[in-house]
Scaffold this motif. Structure first.
Motif, PDB file in Angstrom:
ATOM      1  N   ALA A 143       0.934  -1.074   0.012  1.00 17.16           N
ATOM      2  CA  ALA A 143       0.530  -0.045  -0.031  1.00 17.16           C
ATOM      3  C   ALA A 143       1.096   1.323   0.131  1.00 17.16           C
ATOM      4  O   ALA A 143       0.231   2.113  -0.702  1.00 17.16           O
ATOM      5  CB  ALA A 143      -0.979   0.113   1.249  1.00 17.16           C
ATOM      6  N   LEU A 144       1.962   1.416   1.161  1.00 11.50           N
ATOM      7  CA  LEU A 144       2.766   2.552   1.080  1.00 11.50           C
ATOM      8  C   LEU A 144       3.442   2.412  -0.693  1.00 11.50           C
ATOM      9  O   LEU A 144       3.239   3.369  -0.598  1.00 11.50           O
ATOM     10  CB  LEU A 144       3.743   1.583   1.667  1.00 11.50           C
ATOM     11  CG  LEU A 144       4.808   3.676   2.330  1.00 11.50           C
ATOM     12  CD1 LEU A 144       3.892   4.839   2.669  1.00 11.50           C
ATOM     13  CD2 LEU A 144       5.864   2.864   3.803  1.00 11.50           C
ATOM     14  N   VAL A 145       4.200   1.637  -1.329  1.00 10.89           N
ATOM     15  CA  VAL A 145       3.961   2.182  -2.138  1.00 10.89           C
ATOM     16  C   VAL A 145       3.664   2.456  -3.680  1.00 10.89           C
ATOM     17  O   VAL A 145       4.108   3.177  -4.090  1.00 10.89           O
ATOM     18  CB  VAL A 145       5.074   0.273  -2.624  1.00 10.89           C
ATOM     19  CG1 VAL A 145       5.480   0.909  -3.864  1.00 10.89           C
ATOM     20  CG2 VAL A 145       6.778   0.362  -1.792  1.00 10.89           C
ATOM     21  N   GLU A 163      -1.785  13.895   4.491  1.00  5.05           N
ATOM     22  CA  GLU A 163      -3.001  14.449   4.283  1.00  5.05           C
ATOM     23  C   GLU A 163      -3.746  12.878   4.122  1.00  5.05           C
ATOM     24  O   GLU A 163      -4.770  12.583   4.615  1.00  5.05           O
ATOM     25  CB  GLU A 163      -3.202  15.651   4.076  1.00  5.05           C
ATOM     26  CG  GLU A 163      -3.303  16.747   4.854  1.00  5.05           C
ATOM     27  CD  GLU A 163      -3.935  17.244   6.087  1.00  5.05           C
ATOM     28  OE1 GLU A 163      -5.339  16.775   6.052  1.00  5.05           O
ATOM     29  OE2 GLU A 163      -3.225  17.704   6.520  1.00  5.05           O
ATOM     30  N   LEU A 164      -3.610  12.446   2.658  1.00  2.00           N
ATOM     31  CA  LEU A 164      -3.746  11.882   1.874  1.00  2.00           C
ATOM     32  C   LEU A 164      -3.473  10.505   2.913  1.00  2.00           C
ATOM     33  O   LEU A 164      -4.710   9.953   2.797  1.00  2.00           O
ATOM     34  CB  LEU A 164      -3.017  10.974   0.914  1.00  2.00           C
ATOM     35  CG  LEU A 164      -3.429  10.737   0.179  1.00  2.00           C
ATOM     36  CD1 LEU A 164      -5.109  10.181  -0.243  1.00  2.00           C
ATOM     37  CD2 LEU A 164      -2.893  10.097  -1.290  1.00  2.00           C
ATOM     38  N   LEU A 165      -2.497  10.073   4.061  1.00  2.00           N
ATOM     39  CA  LEU A 165      -1.900   9.292   4.839  1.00  2.00           C
ATOM     40  C   LEU A 165      -2.939   9.520   5.806  1.00  2.00           C
ATOM     41  O   LEU A 165      -3.970   7.878   6.448  1.00  2.00           O
ATOM     42  CB  LEU A 165      -0.824   9.366   5.065  1.00  2.00           C
ATOM     43  CG  LEU A 165       0.357   8.948   3.840  1.00  2.00           C
ATOM     44  CD1 LEU A 165       1.312   8.459   4.841  1.00  2.00           C
ATOM     45  CD2 LEU A 165      -0.060   7.368   3.071  1.00  2.00           C
ATOM     46  N   ILE A 166      -3.460  10.210   5.961  1.00  2.00           N
ATOM     47  CA  ILE A 166      -3.836  10.270   7.825  1.00  2.00           C
ATOM     48  C   ILE A 166      -5.713  10.109   7.045  1.00  2.00           C
ATOM     49  O   ILE A 166      -6.642   8.725   8.018  1.00  2.00           O
ATOM     50  CB  ILE A 166      -4.848  12.098   8.141  1.00  2.00           C
ATOM     51  CG1 ILE A 166      -3.220  12.209   8.743  1.00  2.00           C
ATOM     52  CG2 ILE A 166      -5.877  12.195   8.941  1.00  2.00           C
ATOM     53  CD1 ILE A 166      -3.136  13.649   9.365  1.00  2.00           C
ATOM     54  N   THR A 177      -2.290  -0.505   9.655  1.00  2.00           N
ATOM     55  CA  THR A 177      -1.313  -0.273   9.667  1.00  2.00           C
ATOM     56  C   THR A 177      -0.448   0.731   8.845  1.00  2.00           C
ATOM     57  O   THR A 177       0.707   1.278   8.338  1.00  2.00           O
ATOM     58  CB  THR A 177      -0.053  -1.796   9.373  1.00  2.00           C
ATOM     59  OG1 THR A 177      -0.211  -1.902   8.021  1.00  2.00           O
ATOM     60  CG2 THR A 177      -0.894  -2.421  10.281  1.00  2.00           C
ATOM     61  N   ILE A 178      -1.259   2.151   8.632  1.00  2.00           N
ATOM     62  CA  ILE A 178      -1.053   2.998   7.549  1.00  2.00           C
ATOM     63  C   ILE A 178      -0.169   3.799   8.170  1.00  2.00           C
ATOM     64  O   ILE A 178      -0.957   4.048   9.304  1.00  2.00           O
ATOM     65  CB  ILE A 178      -1.952   3.140   6.353  1.00  2.00           C
ATOM     66  CG1 ILE A 178      -1.775   4.064   5.603  1.00  2.00           C
ATOM     67  CG2 ILE A 178      -2.693   4.537   7.396  1.00  2.00           C
ATOM     68  CD1 ILE A 178      -1.722   3.206   3.748  1.00  2.00           C
ATOM     69  N   PRO A 179       1.197   4.186   7.029  1.00  2.00           N
ATOM     70  CA  PRO A 179       1.974   5.126   8.269  1.00  2.00           C
ATOM     71  C   PRO A 179       0.918   6.625   8.231  1.00  2.00           C
ATOM     72  O   PRO A 179      -0.284   6.955   7.551  1.00  2.00           O
ATOM     73  CB  PRO A 179       2.756   5.218   7.268  1.00  2.00           C
ATOM     74  CG  PRO A 179       3.207   4.269   6.357  1.00  2.00           C
ATOM     75  CD  PRO A 179       1.597   3.977   6.278  1.00  2.00           C
TER      76      PRO A 179
END
Length: 377
Positions: A143-145, A163-166, A177-179
């Protein structure tokens, strides 16, 4: 070291003695009693705690019997047999194939982390960890990559990406587990060898604010401010007027030599023989032979790297009316055979000089950190 206890009954004396021997082995090698990975069935080396808690976990949960080579606890990486290593590498290649595709690594590059498993341990854990409980399609690393690729493709700012990650974290189920920030995402990606150094520069290309100029706020040559000027002509302190990004090549050279196949390719030029008399590789050129004659000590060692330095400006914006010019500086390794040396994965981006205007003859100012690294090599 005897590992037969891993298959013994947890109530047996053999298991008890094995646990104590394992803990002593870990403390002796890692030189810590508080930050040791859990090799139990539930934690599978993803968490770090003290000796006492690890002992409890090994009794309550049992040891992970597939953990045959104790690399996370001080055992040399090469201790595994060739057969088991081949099986594990094949399995790892399938598990992390998405990383290879996204950042252009191949199966040889995965072995680059083998001699330093601690650095890559967290990435391996992220590659196994589901994005949220019960998720089978995406892992944390996948997901992170993919999200980071979107950031690069569409030019998201760091603030926008955070902001997108939040938002993603709020949309996904609990326990995801998204940063939570760009900073956390960078820590994961840096373990893949994607680190860089951000350098402030004089807008007139006089100096880089590094070494003796690191703490200055004005250029000692032209006197212009280091900080960006807003529309109201007020300086935005802390916001640099011009930036260059430096991507150190030395860690990448190390990884090239740590891969058996790539290291072999780096000496290809010395083993080959030109039969037809035509120049099919720079090794056939008079310049190459002149260098060998002028510096025989350098020429006699085939592993010494021969690099080409290339740069050109381009407009990163879609509008053709924009006169913004951005300059990448790329290293090409001529040691490699012709079918590899011009491949994208071996062309190293070492510098990215921001615009809006071209550096011109002052490009040597920006090459300073690269030249320093090449001199140290």
């Amino acid at each position: 070291m005897d590992k037969s206890w891993m298959h013994s009954d947890r109530r047996s004396k053999a298991y008890e003695l094995g646990v104590e021997a394992f803990l002593n082995f870990s403390v002796e090698n890692l030189l810590t009693t508080t930050h040791i990975r859990y090799p139990c069935v539930k934690c599978v080396n993803l968490k770090l705690f003290g000796v006492g808690i690890i002992r409890d976990h090994l009794y309550f949960n049992g040891v992970d019997q597939s953990y045959k080579n104790w690399t996370f606890h001080g055992e040399p990486w090469e201790a595994a047999t060739n057969a088991s290593r081949n099986v594990e590498e094949d399995d790892d290649h399938s598990r992390y194939s998405f990383v290879f595709e996204e950042i252009e690594m191949d199966d040889n590059d995965f072995g680059d982390f083998g001699s330093d498993p601690y650095e890559f341990a967290n990435v391996i854990g992220d590659g196994d960890q589901p994005l949220y409980p019960g998720c089978r399609k995406y892992t944390k690393l996948l997901a992170l990559v993919k999200l980071y690729n979107l950031k690069a493709k569409y030019g998201m700012s760091d603030v926008c990406f955070t902001e997108l990650l939040i938002l993603q974290g709020d949309l996904l189920p609990e326990g995801n587990t998204i940063p939570a920030s760009m900073y956390e995402a960078k820590k994961t990606l840096c373990a893949l060898g994607l680190s860089y150094e951000k350098m402030h520069a004089c807008p007139n290309d006089c100096i880089l604010y590094r070494k003796e100029y690191e703490d200055l706020t004005h250029c000692p040559n032209c006197g212009i401010s280091r900080w960006k000027e807003g529309k109201d002509s007020i300086l935005k302190e802390g916001v640099p007027a011009k930036v260059a990004w430096y991507f150190p090549p030395i860690p990448r050279f190390k990884r090239m030599f740590r891969s058996h196949e790539t290291a072999k390719s780096l000496t290809w030029h010395a083993a080959r023989k030109s039969i037809d008399g035509y120049m099919s590789h720079p090794a056939d050129s008079p310049s190459w032979k002149l260098l060998d004659d002028k510096w025989p000590e350098f020429g006699n060692e085939p592993r010494n790297l021969r690099l080409a330095l290339s740069s050109d400006g381009f407009n990163p914006h879609s509008s053709l009316s924009s006169r913004y010019s951005c300059w990448p500086v790329i290293l090409v390794t001529y040691n490699l055979p012709p079918w590899l040396c011009m491949k994208r994965k071996f062309m190293m981006l070492t510098l990215l000089i921001s615009g809006p205007k071209q550096p011109g003859n002052d490009i040597d100012v920006y090459l300073e950190p690269l030249i320093d690294d090449l001199k140290s090599l």
